[in-house]
Structure formats: C-alpha cells, structure tokens
Motif scaffolding. Structure first.
Motif, PDB file in Angstrom:
ATOM      1  N   THR A  38       0.817  -1.213   0.000  1.00 11.74           N
ATOM      2  CA  THR A  38       0.000   0.000   0.000  1.00 11.74           C
ATOM      3  C   THR A  38       0.848   1.259   0.000  1.00 11.74           C
ATOM      4  N   LYS A  39       1.896   1.299   0.797  1.00 17.25           N
ATOM      5  CA  LYS A  39       2.712   2.515   0.859  1.00 17.25           C
ATOM      6  C   LYS A  39       3.509   2.714  -0.427  1.00 17.25           C
ATOM      7  N   GLY A  40       4.240   1.702  -0.827  1.00 17.22           N
ATOM      8  CA  GLY A  40       5.084   1.827  -2.020  1.00 17.22           C
ATOM      9  C   GLY A  40       4.290   2.004  -3.296  1.00 17.22           C
ATOM     10  N   ALA A  41       3.235   1.230  -3.433  1.00 19.35           N
ATOM     11  CA  ALA A  41       2.436   1.320  -4.656  1.00 19.35           C
ATOM     12  C   ALA A  41       1.683   2.645  -4.727  1.00 19.35           C
ATOM     13  N   SER A  42       1.192   3.145  -3.607  1.00 21.78           N
ATOM     14  CA  SER A  42       0.494   4.432  -3.623  1.00 21.78           C
ATOM     15  C   SER A  42       1.429   5.561  -4.038  1.00 21.78           C
ATOM     16  N   LEU A  43       2.617   5.587  -3.467  1.00 19.72           N
ATOM     17  CA  LEU A  43       3.574   6.617  -3.855  1.00 19.72           C
ATOM     18  C   LEU A  43       4.013   6.427  -5.305  1.00 19.72           C
ATOM     19  N   GLY A  44       4.193   5.172  -5.720  1.00 14.51           N
ATOM     20  CA  GLY A  44       4.562   4.899  -7.105  1.00 14.51           C
ATOM     21  C   GLY A  44       3.507   5.374  -8.087  1.00 14.51           C
ATOM     22  N   VAL A  45       2.242   5.137  -7.773  1.00 13.17           N
ATOM     23  CA  VAL A  45       1.151   5.586  -8.651  1.00 13.17           C
ATOM     24  C   VAL A  45       1.113   7.113  -8.710  1.00 13.17           C
ATOM     25  N   MET A  46       1.311   7.770  -7.568  1.00 13.03           N
ATOM     26  CA  MET A  46       1.310   9.236  -7.573  1.00 13.03           C
ATOM     27  C   MET A  46       2.418   9.782  -8.466  1.00 13.03           C
ATOM     28  N   LEU A  47       3.610   9.225  -8.366  1.00 12.66           N
ATOM     29  CA  LEU A  47       4.719   9.699  -9.182  1.00 12.66           C
ATOM     30  C   LEU A  47       4.502   9.385 -10.663  1.00 12.66           C
ATOM     31  N   LEU A  48       4.004   8.194 -10.961  1.00 13.24           N
ATOM     32  CA  LEU A  48       3.728   7.846 -12.356  1.00 13.24           C
ATOM     33  C   LEU A  48       2.660   8.760 -12.960  1.00 13.24           C
ATOM     34  N   MET A  49       1.625   9.029 -12.199  1.00 14.81           N
ATOM     35  CA  MET A  49       0.564   9.904 -12.712  1.00 14.81           C
ATOM     36  C   MET A  49       1.070  11.333 -12.907  1.00 14.81           C
ATOM     37  N   ALA A  50       1.956  11.793 -12.042  1.00 16.69           N
ATOM     38  CA  ALA A  50       2.541  13.121 -12.231  1.00 16.69           C
ATOM     39  C   ALA A  50       3.377  13.151 -13.511  1.00 16.69           C
ATOM     40  N   GLY A  51       4.123  12.083 -13.775  1.00 14.87           N
ATOM     41  CA  GLY A  51       4.898  11.996 -15.007  1.00 14.87           C
ATOM     42  C   GLY A  51       4.018  11.957 -16.242  1.00 14.87           C
ATOM     43  N   VAL A  52       2.916  11.233 -16.172  1.00 17.34           N
ATOM     44  CA  VAL A  52       1.969  11.162 -17.295  1.00 17.34           C
ATOM     45  C   VAL A  52       1.342  12.531 -17.551  1.00 17.34           C
ATOM     46  N   ALA A  53       0.952  13.218 -16.475  1.00 16.05           N
ATOM     47  CA  ALA A  53       0.355  14.546 -16.639  1.00 16.05           C
ATOM     48  C   ALA A  53       1.342  15.516 -17.275  1.00 16.05           C
ATOM     49  N   LEU A  54       2.602  15.418 -16.882  1.00 13.51           N
ATOM     50  CA  LEU A  54       3.617  16.292 -17.500  1.00 13.51           C
ATOM     51  C   LEU A  54       3.878  15.929 -18.959  1.00 13.51           C
ATOM     52  N   HIS A  55       3.778  14.661 -19.278  1.00 15.22           N
ATOM     53  CA  HIS A  55       4.037  14.233 -20.648  1.00 15.22           C
ATOM     54  C   HIS A  55       2.976  14.775 -21.608  1.00 15.22           C
ATOM     55  N   PHE A  56       1.708  14.667 -21.240  1.00 12.63           N
ATOM     56  CA  PHE A  56       0.638  15.060 -22.157  1.00 12.63           C
ATOM     57  C   PHE A  56       0.283  16.543 -22.070  1.00 12.63           C
ATOM     58  N   LEU A  57       0.397  17.135 -20.904  1.00  6.33           N
ATOM     59  CA  LEU A  57       0.103  18.562 -20.700  1.00  6.33           C
ATOM     60  C   LEU A  57      -1.256  18.972 -21.270  1.00  6.33           C
ATOM     61  N   GLU A  58      -2.276  18.156 -20.972  1.00  4.14           N
ATOM     62  CA  GLU A  58      -3.652  18.461 -21.364  1.00  4.14           C
ATOM     63  C   GLU A  58      -4.524  18.441 -20.120  1.00  4.14           C
ATOM     64  N   GLU A  59      -5.554  19.297 -20.112  1.00  2.00           N
ATOM     65  CA  GLU A  59      -6.420  19.389 -18.946  1.00  2.00           C
ATOM     66  C   GLU A  59      -7.170  18.092 -18.673  1.00  2.00           C
ATOM     67  N   VAL A  60      -7.620  17.415 -19.729  1.00  2.00           N
ATOM     68  CA  VAL A  60      -8.370  16.170 -19.558  1.00  2.00           C
ATOM     69  C   VAL A  60      -7.477  15.103 -18.926  1.00  2.00           C
ATOM     70  N   VAL A  61      -6.268  14.989 -19.405  1.00  2.00           N
ATOM     71  CA  VAL A  61      -5.334  14.003 -18.856  1.00  2.00           C
ATOM     72  C   VAL A  61      -4.977  14.366 -17.426  1.00  2.00           C
ATOM     73  N   PHE A  62      -4.776  15.649 -17.167  1.00  2.00           N
ATOM     74  CA  PHE A  62      -4.456  16.093 -15.815  1.00  2.00           C
ATOM     75  C   PHE A  62      -5.601  15.758 -14.857  1.00  2.00           C
ATOM     76  N   ALA A  63      -6.827  16.000 -15.273  1.00  2.15           N
ATOM     77  CA  ALA A  63      -7.991  15.688 -14.428  1.00  2.15           C
ATOM     78  C   ALA A  63      -8.080  14.190 -14.163  1.00  2.15           C
ATOM     79  N   ARG A  64      -7.809  13.392 -15.172  1.00  2.00           N
ATOM     80  CA  ARG A  64      -7.861  11.935 -14.991  1.00  2.00           C
ATOM     81  C   ARG A  64      -6.752  11.444 -14.066  1.00  2.00           C
ATOM     82  N   THR A  65      -5.556  12.025 -14.192  1.00  2.00           N
ATOM     83  CA  THR A  65      -4.465  11.594 -13.300  1.00  2.00           C
ATOM     84  C   THR A  65      -4.757  11.984 -11.857  1.00  2.00           C
ATOM     85  N   ILE A  66      -5.370  13.140 -11.657  1.00  3.90           N
ATOM     86  CA  ILE A  66      -5.774  13.535 -10.300  1.00  3.90           C
ATOM     87  C   ILE A  66      -6.823  12.562  -9.768  1.00  3.90           C
ATOM     88  N   ALA A  67      -7.802  12.200 -10.605  1.00  7.15           N
ATOM     89  CA  ALA A  67      -8.852  11.267 -10.183  1.00  7.15           C
ATOM     90  C   ALA A  67      -8.273   9.893  -9.855  1.00  7.15           C
TER      91      ALA A  67
END
Length: 140
Positions: A38-67
């Motif tokens: 739970t600890k490692g995977a949660s932090l890993g998902v947060m970091l991966l989603m931040a990387g995905v949001a930076l890669h696409f730089l679109e509002e829809v993708v950013f909203a989905r990564t936050i969700a």
C-alpha cells in the motif's frame, strides 16, 4: 527540461512500484506485505501519474491523473485494513519477530469481535460504555 522531470517522475514511480513488489514477495507475513504494497504502490502511482500529466500537458489528462491518484489514495488503505483484519480474524500467524500484538487482549476469537472501551459490571459481564445513548435504551 520537462522531459527530464517527467523521466525522473516515471523512473521514481517505477522504482517505488518495484520495491513494493519486492516487499510483497520478500516480507515474512501478511501485515508487513500489505504495508509494503500500500505505501510503495500508492507513492509509485502518484509519481507515475505526475509523469503522465507532465508528458501530455492536457487538462483532460491532468484531471484523470488527479482522479486516479485520489482513487488509489482513498481505496488502498481501506482495502489493506479490510484484508489485514480478515487475515487476523481467520488466524494468520504473525511473523516470529513481531514484538507486540495489540489486538490479542481485545479480540474474542469465538465471536470475531473486537472489544474496546469495556468495563466490568459487578456480575463480571462485559458492558460497553457507549450504550448509554437514549436510542439504545429499551422501554420497560
């Protein structure tokens, strides 16, 4: 510069997910394995989603990564708690190096109930202190 930051976020997220997977495989009992996952995977998902949001730089993708991040952060600890409690109730053995079992004095293995805030009545029966509410009183 953004490519470097997104690469670092994706690499760090992957590393945390890998360490969480190693913890699930290598740790000695259910409770420590759940902690790692739970600890490692949660932090890993947060970091991966931040990387995905930076890669696409679109509002829809950013909203989905936050969700997705919010969903993982809300469900992973609750699921781990439920699995750990169920495992404890069915009698999984704790690791031999476990120093303290705080549930043992409060857990009744016959009824599968946890007792907390109990006081002894003069007859020796357990009576919970929170049954003093008006809604819990029986009319005679």
């Amino acid at each position: 510069m953004i490519e470097l930051l997104q690469g670092l976020l994706l690499l760090a997220g992957s590393l945390f997910m890998f360490v969480a997977a190693l913890g699930v495989v290598r740790l000695p009992d259910l409770l420590t394995r759940m902690h790692a996952s739970t600890k490692g995977a949660s932090l890993g998902v947060m970091l991966l989603m931040a990387g995905v949001a930076l890669h696409f730089l679109e509002e829809v993708v950013f909203a989905r990564t936050i969700a997705i991040t919010f969903f993982v952060l809300m469900t992973a600890p609750v699921a781990a708690h439920a699995i750990g409690r169920a495992g404890y109730f069915v009698g999984i053995e704790l690791w031999k190096g476990t120093l303290k079992d705080e549930l043992r004095p409060n857990y009744n293995p016959l009824s599968h109930r946890l007792h907390s805030g109990l006081k002894k009545t003069p007859r020796g029966a357990d009576e919970t202190a929170h049954h003093e509410d008006k809604g819990d009183r029986e009319e005679s």
